[in-house]
Design a protein around this motif. Structure first.
Motif, PDB file in Angstrom:
ATOM      1  N   ALA A 148      79.781  15.722   8.752  1.00 14.77           N
ATOM      2  CA  ALA A 148      80.854  16.485   9.350  1.00 14.77           C
ATOM      3  C   ALA A 148      80.258  17.923  10.139  1.00 14.77           C
ATOM      4  N   ASP A 149      79.434  18.360   9.416  1.00 16.76           N
ATOM      5  CA  ASP A 149      79.191  19.505   9.851  1.00 16.76           C
ATOM      6  C   ASP A 149      77.756  19.275  11.084  1.00 16.76           C
ATOM      7  N   LEU A 150      77.327  18.236  10.668  1.00 16.72           N
ATOM      8  CA  LEU A 150      76.061  18.121  11.543  1.00 16.72           C
ATOM      9  C   LEU A 150      76.662  17.699  12.986  1.00 16.72           C
ATOM     10  N   ALA A 151      77.720  16.693  12.736  1.00 18.12           N
ATOM     11  CA  ALA A 151      78.290  16.070  14.106  1.00 18.12           C
ATOM     12  C   ALA A 151      79.171  17.277  14.959  1.00 18.12           C
ATOM     13  N   GLU A 152      79.585  18.428  14.090  1.00 18.79           N
ATOM     14  CA  GLU A 152      80.176  19.333  14.907  1.00 18.79           C
ATOM     15  C   GLU A 152      79.188  20.325  15.548  1.00 18.79           C
ATOM     16  N   ARG A 153      77.850  20.472  14.973  1.00 17.00           N
ATOM     17  CA  ARG A 153      76.790  21.348  15.728  1.00 17.00           C
ATOM     18  C   ARG A 153      76.256  20.691  16.559  1.00 17.00           C
ATOM     19  N   TYR A 154      76.164  19.348  16.638  1.00 17.61           N
ATOM     20  CA  TYR A 154      75.842  18.461  18.036  1.00 17.61           C
ATOM     21  C   TYR A 154      76.809  18.126  18.739  1.00 17.61           C
ATOM     22  N   GLU A 155      77.942  18.491  18.592  1.00 17.50           N
ATOM     23  CA  GLU A 155      78.864  18.227  19.596  1.00 17.50           C
ATOM     24  C   GLU A 155      79.176  16.720  19.863  1.00 17.50           C
ATOM     25  N   VAL A 156      79.341  16.200  18.421  1.00 22.65           N
ATOM     26  CA  VAL A 156      79.835  14.562  18.568  1.00 22.65           C
ATOM     27  C   VAL A 156      80.878  14.684  17.878  1.00 22.65           C
ATOM     28  N   GLU A 157      82.203  14.401  18.441  1.00 22.98           N
ATOM     29  CA  GLU A 157      83.384  14.482  17.926  1.00 22.98           C
ATOM     30  C   GLU A 157      84.135  13.082  17.708  1.00 22.98           C
ATOM     31  N   ASP A 158      83.658  12.233  18.205  1.00 16.20           N
ATOM     32  CA  ASP A 158      84.177  10.728  17.881  1.00 16.20           C
ATOM     33  C   ASP A 158      83.519   9.900  16.742  1.00 16.20           C
ATOM     34  N   GLY A 159      82.831  10.541  15.860  1.00 13.15           N
ATOM     35  CA  GLY A 159      82.393   9.812  14.769  1.00 13.15           C
ATOM     36  C   GLY A 159      81.197   8.643  15.148  1.00 13.15           C
ATOM     37  N   ASN A 160      80.665   8.619  16.423  1.00 15.02           N
ATOM     38  CA  ASN A 160      79.830   7.724  16.875  1.00 15.02           C
ATOM     39  C   ASN A 160      78.468   8.441  16.153  1.00 15.02           C
ATOM     40  N   LEU A 161      77.874   7.490  15.186  1.00 15.74           N
ATOM     41  CA  LEU A 161      76.541   8.011  14.662  1.00 15.74           C
ATOM     42  C   LEU A 161      75.676   7.708  15.542  1.00 15.74           C
ATOM     43  N   ARG A 162      75.668   6.777  16.163  1.00 13.30           N
ATOM     44  CA  ARG A 162      74.408   6.377  16.986  1.00 13.30           C
ATOM     45  C   ARG A 162      74.266   7.515  18.113  1.00 13.30           C
ATOM     46  N   LYS A 163      75.265   7.813  18.570  1.00 15.16           N
ATOM     47  CA  LYS A 163      75.249   9.052  19.593  1.00 15.16           C
ATOM     48  C   LYS A 163      74.598  10.236  18.876  1.00 15.16           C
TER      49      LYS A 163
END
Length: 282
Positions: A130-145
């Motif tokens: 969750a922290d990684l997704a926030e830092r990389y600005e991916v908010e939709d839970g799309n792990l491929r993105k």
């Protein structure tokens, strides 16, 4: 600057208040060594840090993390000497930033693999994700993105862009703000609109993060991901084609970066590895 899970970097010695007993220590540069570009050049030669050996795969890059480039680098008598100092200062910083991202990517891939196989994901891994997704600005839970963003920038590309944007480390912006890549900011204390960094490494990390997150570089990330899926390691010359939005010069900027990469054979450093300083026995 000491990076997580690395040995002590080659450092600039600082005066001590009182004399300490002799201790085993990593190789270091003295304050005198970094007082000028000419002295730094000699010190790096003395350390055996030679770009030719690194490019040939015969030597690792010492973990040398200088906080700034000597202000008199433009006083070096020849352009090749100037370039050599600049590249030797920059390469460890770029490799260190890439190592951090490679470690994150490896952990992300492991979590994705466990998810695909419906294995248990620990709460600590979920929080990290969750922290990684926030830092990389991916908010939709799309792990491929997210995976397309958590990836390294080839050293050849970072070296060429920093050389172009900073005039091989000679610009006033680098001396004043450690701003290697022409980063702007909406509000700046000095009114220039240019971002200020406390260290060169901070500037390198911001550059890599910018390429990995800003919508303007979605094309670069797409090319990089496709290259990986084809089983090929991304290189700076290929990715430079997606940088027309980095500068108002557009395609002319792309050609400049590619020319810098070719003329200075920077792709040779895409396979470079950051070494670990071994303590010397006293």
């Amino acid at each position: 600057m000491v990076l997580h899970n690395t040995a002590a970097p080659v450092a600039v010695a600082r005066p001590q208040v009182q004399e300490a007993p002799p201790q085993p220590q990593a190789a270091l540069l003295t304050g005198d060594d970094v007082s000028s570009a000419a002295r730094l050049n000699l010190a790096l030669d003395r350390m055996g840090y030679r770009l030719e050996a690194v490019a040939a795969g015969q030597a690792e890059v010492p973990p040398l993390f200088l906080p700034h480039i000597p202000g008199d680098i433009d006083d070096l008598p020849d352009i090749e000497g100037k370039k050599a100092v600049f590249l030797r200062v920059m390469l460890p910083l770029v490799l260190a930033a890439d190592e951090e991202i490679a470690a994150e990517r490896s952990r992300l891939l492991d979590i994705m693999n466990r998810k695909a196989n419906r294995l248990h994901i620990a709460a600590s891994d979920q929080a990290w994700l969750a922290d990684l997704a926030e830092r990389y600005e991916v908010e939709d839970g799309n792990l491929r993105k997210l995976l397309s963003r958590v990836d390294v920038v080839p050293p050849s590309l970072a070296l060429a862009q920093s050389a172009e944007e900073s005039g091989w480390g000679t610009s006033k912006l680098v001396r004043r703000s450690r701003n290697l890549f022409g980063h702007t900011v909406e509000v700046s204390a000095d009114g220039t609109g240019m971002r200020n960094f406390t260290t060169l490494y901070e500037a390198v990390r911001a550059y890599v993060h910018n390429l990995n997150t800003h919508r303007a570089y979605e094309g670069l990330r797409r090319v990089r991901a496709q290259t990986r899926s084809d089983g090929v390691r991304p290189d700076g010359h290929a990715l430079a084609a997606a940088l027309s939005t980095y500068s108002e010069r557009g395609d002319a900027y792309v050609q400049t970066i590619r020319s810098l990469i070719r003329h200075n054979e920077l792709v040779r450093y895409d396979q470079a590895h950051l070494g670990r300083v071994q303590a010397r026995r006293g």
